[in-house]
Design an enzyme around this catalytic site. Structure first.
Site, mmCIF file in Angstrom:
data_model
loop_
_atom_site.group_PDB
_atom_site.id
_atom_site.type_symbol
_atom_site.label_atom_id
_atom_site.label_comp_id
_atom_site.label_asym_id
_atom_site.label_seq_id
_atom_site.Cartn_x
_atom_site.Cartn_y
_atom_site.Cartn_z
ATOM 1 N N LEU A 1 38.088 46.863 36.420
ATOM 2 C CA LEU A 1 39.157 45.884 36.660
ATOM 3 C C LEU A 1 38.661 44.514 36.188
ATOM 4 O O LEU A 1 37.485 44.357 35.868
ATOM 5 C CB LEU A 1 39.510 45.859 38.147
ATOM 6 C CG LEU A 1 39.933 47.196 38.779
ATOM 7 C CD1 LEU A 1 40.354 46.979 40.226
ATOM 8 C CD2 LEU A 1 41.055 47.866 38.007
ATOM 9 N N PRO A 2 39.525 43.503 36.144
ATOM 10 C CA PRO A 2 39.089 42.201 35.635
ATOM 11 C C PRO A 2 37.907 41.599 36.404
ATOM 12 O O PRO A 2 36.934 41.161 35.796
ATOM 13 C CB PRO A 2 40.355 41.345 35.758
ATOM 14 C CG PRO A 2 41.468 42.332 35.567
ATOM 15 C CD PRO A 2 40.994 43.578 36.280
ATOM 16 N N LYS B 1 25.094 41.087 32.239
ATOM 17 C CA LYS B 1 26.344 41.093 31.463
ATOM 18 C C LYS B 1 26.896 39.669 31.319
ATOM 19 O O LYS B 1 27.352 39.272 30.248
ATOM 20 C CB LYS B 1 27.363 41.997 32.159
ATOM 21 C CG LYS B 1 28.749 41.971 31.562
ATOM 22 C CD LYS B 1 28.796 42.565 30.170
ATOM 23 C CE LYS B 1 30.153 42.354 29.529
ATOM 24 N NZ LYS B 1 30.206 42.834 28.155
HETATM 25 P P1 NDP Z 1 42.597 44.207 30.797
HETATM 26 O O1 NDP Z 1 43.106 42.881 31.181
HETATM 27 O O2 NDP Z 1 42.980 44.801 29.488
HETATM 28 O O3 NDP Z 1 43.007 45.306 31.909
HETATM 29 C C1 NDP Z 1 42.815 45.058 33.254
HETATM 30 C C2 NDP Z 1 43.045 46.310 34.050
HETATM 31 O O4 NDP Z 1 42.842 46.009 35.432
HETATM 32 C C3 NDP Z 1 44.461 46.845 33.918
HETATM 33 O O5 NDP Z 1 44.423 48.257 34.086
HETATM 34 C C4 NDP Z 1 45.163 46.170 35.108
HETATM 35 O O6 NDP Z 1 46.277 46.893 35.592
HETATM 36 C C5 NDP Z 1 44.072 46.220 36.135
HETATM 37 N N1 NDP Z 1 44.207 45.193 37.142
HETATM 38 C C6 NDP Z 1 44.323 43.851 36.951
HETATM 39 N N2 NDP Z 1 44.371 43.218 38.138
HETATM 40 C C7 NDP Z 1 44.321 44.180 39.089
HETATM 41 C C8 NDP Z 1 44.343 44.149 40.500
HETATM 42 N N3 NDP Z 1 44.409 42.990 41.171
HETATM 43 N N4 NDP Z 1 44.271 45.325 41.158
HETATM 44 C C9 NDP Z 1 44.194 46.499 40.497
HETATM 45 N N5 NDP Z 1 44.183 46.603 39.157
HETATM 46 C C10 NDP Z 1 44.231 45.436 38.469
HETATM 47 O O7 NDP Z 1 41.021 44.141 30.966
HETATM 48 P P2 NDP Z 1 39.900 44.931 30.149
HETATM 49 O O8 NDP Z 1 40.146 46.387 30.226
HETATM 50 O O9 NDP Z 1 39.692 44.277 28.834
HETATM 51 O O10 NDP Z 1 38.615 44.523 31.041
HETATM 52 C C11 NDP Z 1 38.256 45.190 32.234
HETATM 53 C C12 NDP Z 1 36.843 44.749 32.597
HETATM 54 O O11 NDP Z 1 35.958 45.131 31.539
HETATM 55 C C13 NDP Z 1 36.711 43.224 32.758
HETATM 56 O O12 NDP Z 1 35.811 42.924 33.776
HETATM 57 C C14 NDP Z 1 36.170 42.789 31.396
HETATM 58 O O13 NDP Z 1 35.466 41.564 31.499
HETATM 59 C C15 NDP Z 1 35.292 43.980 31.038
HETATM 60 N N6 NDP Z 1 35.015 44.162 29.620
HETATM 61 C C16 NDP Z 1 36.046 44.157 28.681
HETATM 62 C C17 NDP Z 1 35.739 44.330 27.342
HETATM 63 C C18 NDP Z 1 36.790 44.329 26.266
HETATM 64 O O14 NDP Z 1 36.430 44.328 25.074
HETATM 65 N N7 NDP Z 1 38.081 44.372 26.586
HETATM 66 C C19 NDP Z 1 34.348 44.485 26.882
HETATM 67 C C20 NDP Z 1 33.379 44.581 27.952
HETATM 68 C C21 NDP Z 1 33.720 44.376 29.258
HETATM 69 P P3 NDP Z 1 47.753 46.697 35.003
HETATM 70 O O15 NDP Z 1 47.876 47.708 33.893
HETATM 71 O O16 NDP Z 1 48.626 46.959 36.155
HETATM 72 O O17 NDP Z 1 47.860 45.286 34.505
#
Ligand code: NDP
Length: 300
Positions: A66-67, A172
């Protein structure tokens, strides 16, 4: 057959989860917006769970992505929460790029019930996740890591035990703060060079054969800035969060040199200016605005 749950099917979570849809695991997926989990479950032929508790039911390993850490912490409690169904001896692996303090708090709460916890943020981006070639930096107990290693190996080619709970998060955050510095520094240098009459294409060609090169100069700027493509793979909002965690780490340990704090300020400003959906490389647009020139020479 080991039962695994994956919670959080965002830009990086979804391609990670895809690697767990294998005949030797029973996979359940959950996402806050249920339609995404439903579509992925249908495509992969795995179970669509309606709540975190439903996903974790009977699972040996639960993975979250998650974020921020506090979003994961909020999944623990209540009748639909993970604590309602996770059994002693099972493990919560949090692949969120999180913060060490919240990870330590979650680990302590889970330990009271005999549940293991690892902070296990990843690097390698969406491309690395699609290829199943992520680096996984793990904080927590080495024996717990050994137990979940076969699960992490589905999406990670380099799985590194970094130390106690929170160590993965700290590493990280620092890695991503360096990414942020490289993006900002490369953009600032290229804007100055453009104004001095040196084209960005020529500058990058030389820098990439010289000691100033980085992943930003070698890949991000040629592929995303010069082309003006700016694909949305990793949100600027998330990089802002990571740099903030690194700056907090430095403050906590009285590292008074100012670069992490300054980088955190710059990325907070860029995030405020460009909003929630902008990609991290779009921070270069803020540098272009401040400097009054576009990298690549086309009109800003
Ligand atoms: P996204 O913003 O693409 O997706 C976030 C996900 O978390 C979605 O599935 C969203 O659900 C869900 N979410 C958001 N808020 C909540 C909440 N309050 N409760 C439950 N679910 C929630 O993020 P990323 O996939 O890009 O990133 C996820 C993690 O990985 C982060 O910590 C990021 O820093 C890390 N990361 C990302 C990389 C990248 O290249 N993208 C690389 C390395 C690390 P919904 O679909 O409902 O919005």
């Amino acid at each position: 057959m080991p039962r695994v749950a994956f919670l959080g099917l965002g830009a990086i979570g979804a391609p990670m989860a895809r690697h767990l849809a294998r005949p030797d695991f029973a996979l359940a997926v959950w996402n806050r917006t249920a339609s995404k989990a439903e579509a992925l479950a249908r495509e992969l032929g795995v179970r669509h769970a309606h709540t975190p508790a439903d996903a974790a039911q009977g699972c040996e390993v639960v993975i979250t992505c998650l974020p921020i850490s506090r979003h994961v912490e909020a999944l623990l409690d209540g009748p639909d929460g993970l604590l309602a169904t996770m059994a002693p001896g099972t493990v919560l692996v949090d692949c969120t790029s999180g913060d060490s303090a919240t990870s330590r708090r979650m680990a302590a709460r889970l330990a009271e019930r005999g549940i293991g916890f690892l902070d296990a943020p990843v690097s390698g981006g969406v491309a690395g996740a699609v290829q199943g070639a992520l680096t996984v930096m793990v904080g927590g107990d080495a024996d717990t890591l050994e137990r979940v290693q076969p699960v992490l190996a589905c999406f990670g080619t380099r799985i590194v035990h970094c130390g106690a709970v929170g160590a993965g998060d700290a590493l990280k955050a620092v890695n991503n703060a360096l990414l942020a510095m490289h993006i900002w520094g490369t953009a600032e240098g290229l804007v100055a060079l453009e104004k001095a009459g040196v084209k960005a294409e020529i500058a990058l060609d030389v820098i990439n054969a010289s000691s100033g090169r980085s992943n930003s100069s070698m890949n991000l700027f040629p592929e995303r800035v010069l082309t003006r493509a700016f694909p949305r793979t990793f949100r600027l909002a998330l990089l802002d969060k990571d740099v903030g965690i690194a700056a907090e780490l430095a403050r906590e340990h009285q590292v008074t040199s100012p670069l992490l704090q300054l980088t955190a300020e710059l990325f907070r400003m860029a995030h405020n200016e460009l909003g929630e959906d902008a990609d991290h490389v779009e921070a270069a647009k803020v540098v272009e605005r401040l400097g009054g020139a576009q990298i690549g020479g086309r009109p800003a």
